[in-house]
Design a protein around this motif. Structure first.
Motif, PDB file in Angstrom:
ATOM      1  N   ASN A 117      38.686  29.039  51.568  1.00 12.21           N
ATOM      2  CA  ASN A 117      39.262  28.027  52.451  1.00 12.21           C
ATOM      3  C   ASN A 117      39.616  26.746  51.702  1.00 12.21           C
ATOM      4  N   ILE A 118      38.771  26.347  50.791  1.00 16.30           N
ATOM      5  CA  ILE A 118      39.070  25.154  49.981  1.00 16.30           C
ATOM      6  C   ILE A 118      40.326  25.395  49.156  1.00 16.30           C
ATOM      7  N   TRP A 123      48.223  29.136  38.576  1.00 14.06           N
ATOM      8  CA  TRP A 123      47.272  28.873  39.656  1.00 14.06           C
ATOM      9  C   TRP A 123      46.677  30.180  40.157  1.00 14.06           C
ATOM     10  N   LYS A 124      47.520  31.185  40.345  1.00 23.71           N
ATOM     11  CA  LYS A 124      47.067  32.458  40.906  1.00 23.71           C
ATOM     12  C   LYS A 124      45.989  33.095  40.038  1.00 23.71           C
ATOM     13  N   ARG A 125      46.187  33.110  38.726  1.00 22.47           N
ATOM     14  CA  ARG A 125      45.175  33.691  37.829  1.00 22.47           C
ATOM     15  C   ARG A 125      43.873  32.899  37.882  1.00 22.47           C
ATOM     16  N   ASP A 126      43.986  31.575  37.910  1.00 25.21           N
ATOM     17  CA  ASP A 126      42.786  30.742  37.965  1.00 25.21           C
ATOM     18  C   ASP A 126      42.070  30.912  39.301  1.00 25.21           C
ATOM     19  N   GLN A 127      42.831  30.956  40.374  1.00 24.13           N
ATOM     20  CA  GLN A 127      42.254  31.161  41.700  1.00 24.13           C
ATOM     21  C   GLN A 127      41.543  32.519  41.762  1.00 24.13           C
ATOM     22  N   THR A 128      42.170  33.534  41.195  1.00 23.00           N
ATOM     23  CA  THR A 128      41.559  34.867  41.161  1.00 23.00           C
ATOM     24  C   THR A 128      40.249  34.843  40.379  1.00 23.00           C
ATOM     25  N   PHE A 129      40.230  34.129  39.252  1.00 25.33           N
ATOM     26  CA  PHE A 129      39.008  34.015  38.449  1.00 25.33           C
ATOM     27  C   PHE A 129      37.875  33.400  39.283  1.00 25.33           C
ATOM     28  N   HIS A 130      38.145  32.255  39.897  1.00 25.51           N
ATOM     29  CA  HIS A 130      37.089  31.570  40.646  1.00 25.51           C
ATOM     30  C   HIS A 130      36.654  32.373  41.875  1.00 25.51           C
ATOM     31  N   ALA A 131      37.585  33.053  42.506  1.00 20.85           N
ATOM     32  CA  ALA A 131      37.231  33.909  43.651  1.00 20.85           C
ATOM     33  C   ALA A 131      36.372  35.087  43.189  1.00 20.85           C
ATOM     34  N   VAL A 164      34.321  35.108  40.594  1.00 16.40           N
ATOM     35  CA  VAL A 164      32.972  34.569  40.343  1.00 16.40           C
ATOM     36  C   VAL A 164      32.228  34.429  41.672  1.00 16.40           C
ATOM     37  N   ALA A 165      32.898  33.893  42.678  1.00 17.62           N
ATOM     38  CA  ALA A 165      32.249  33.730  43.997  1.00 17.62           C
ATOM     39  C   ALA A 165      31.865  35.085  44.582  1.00 17.62           C
ATOM     40  N   ARG A 166      32.772  36.068  44.498  1.00 19.81           N
ATOM     41  CA  ARG A 166      32.449  37.410  45.028  1.00 19.81           C
ATOM     42  C   ARG A 166      31.272  38.030  44.288  1.00 19.81           C
ATOM     43  N   SER A 167      31.134  37.715  43.009  1.00 17.02           N
ATOM     44  CA  SER A 167      30.021  38.261  42.225  1.00 17.02           C
ATOM     45  C   SER A 167      28.676  37.721  42.681  1.00 17.02           C
ATOM     46  N   SER A 168      28.688  36.626  43.420  1.00 18.39           N
ATOM     47  CA  SER A 168      27.433  36.073  43.952  1.00 18.39           C
ATOM     48  C   SER A 168      26.936  36.895  45.138  1.00 18.39           C
ATOM     49  N   HIS A 169      27.848  37.657  45.761  1.00 17.66           N
ATOM     50  CA  HIS A 169      27.544  38.454  46.953  1.00 17.66           C
ATOM     51  C   HIS A 169      27.042  37.577  48.101  1.00 17.66           C
ATOM     52  N   ASN A 170      27.573  36.369  48.151  1.00 15.09           N
ATOM     53  CA  ASN A 170      27.231  35.418  49.218  1.00 15.09           C
ATOM     54  C   ASN A 170      28.502  35.189  50.030  1.00 15.09           C
ATOM     55  N   ILE A 171      28.580  35.795  51.188  1.00 12.47           N
ATOM     56  CA  ILE A 171      29.793  35.756  52.006  1.00 12.47           C
ATOM     57  C   ILE A 171      30.167  34.340  52.400  1.00 12.47           C
ATOM     58  N   PHE A 172      29.185  33.484  52.642  1.00  6.44           N
ATOM     59  CA  PHE A 172      29.467  32.094  52.991  1.00  6.44           C
ATOM     60  C   PHE A 172      30.144  31.371  51.828  1.00  6.44           C
ATOM     61  N   ARG A 173      29.630  31.544  50.624  1.00 10.93           N
ATOM     62  CA  ARG A 173      30.193  30.916  49.422  1.00 10.93           C
ATOM     63  C   ARG A 173      31.634  31.366  49.205  1.00 10.93           C
ATOM     64  N   ILE A 174      31.864  32.657  49.388  1.00 10.43           N
ATOM     65  CA  ILE A 174      33.213  33.210  49.225  1.00 10.43           C
ATOM     66  C   ILE A 174      34.154  32.594  50.265  1.00 10.43           C
ATOM     67  N   HIS A 175      33.716  32.568  51.500  1.00 16.71           N
ATOM     68  CA  HIS A 175      34.523  32.036  52.597  1.00 16.71           C
ATOM     69  C   HIS A 175      34.868  30.562  52.360  1.00 16.71           C
TER      70      HIS A 175
END
Length: 129
Positions: free
Chosen positions: A59-60, A34-42, A44-55
């Motif tokens: 939280n989800i 889970w941790k590796r998968d969660q890190t991957f998806h996080a 990808v989100a950080r690469s968008s540079h959209n703080i709302f998307r990351i947040h």
């Protein structure tokens, strides 16, 4: 993934490649985490540079961990599923690196739809037991 492809920088590329390496080490050991998968998806989100998307994503993931983690680790560690997840993640990263936003979107959409179908099948099997 779409916005990650549009907004990623060199640091994001390095982080995404590191995630794939970590996930690949998991597939070599035949163990999904889970941790590796969660890190991957996080990542990808950080690469968008959209703080709302990351947040929202973080939280989800935090909110749903107790339900999702055991289920995803169970189905992900089945032989064929581990390689499927690996190839899906690789396509997502390749599209982001190539700045191909439509391909990144399509690859992530395919990955999430496949994952959702795994959840549906898992819960059907639990319900019928």
């Amino acid at each position: 993934a779409y916005h990650a492809a549009l907004n990623r920088n060199n640091e994001n590329i390095t982080d995404l490649k590191n995630c794939l390496k970590q996930l690949g080490e998991g597939s070599t050991s035949k163990r999904f985490t889970w941790k590796r998968d969660q890190t991957f998806h996080a990542t990808v989100a950080r690469s968008s540079h959209n703080i709302f998307r990351i947040h929202v994503l973080m939280n989800i993931l935090d909110f749903s961990k107790e339900l999702i983690q055991p289920v995803i680790e169970k189905f992900a560690n089945q032989a064929d599923n581990l390689s499927t997840i690996g190839s899906q993640h690789t396509r997502i990263v390749k599209a982001i690196i190539d700045k191909d936003a439509p391909a990144a979107h399509a690859a992530m959409k395919e990955h999430l739809a496949w994952t959702n179908q795994q959840f549906v099948e898992y819960f059907k099997s639990v319900k019928t037991k």
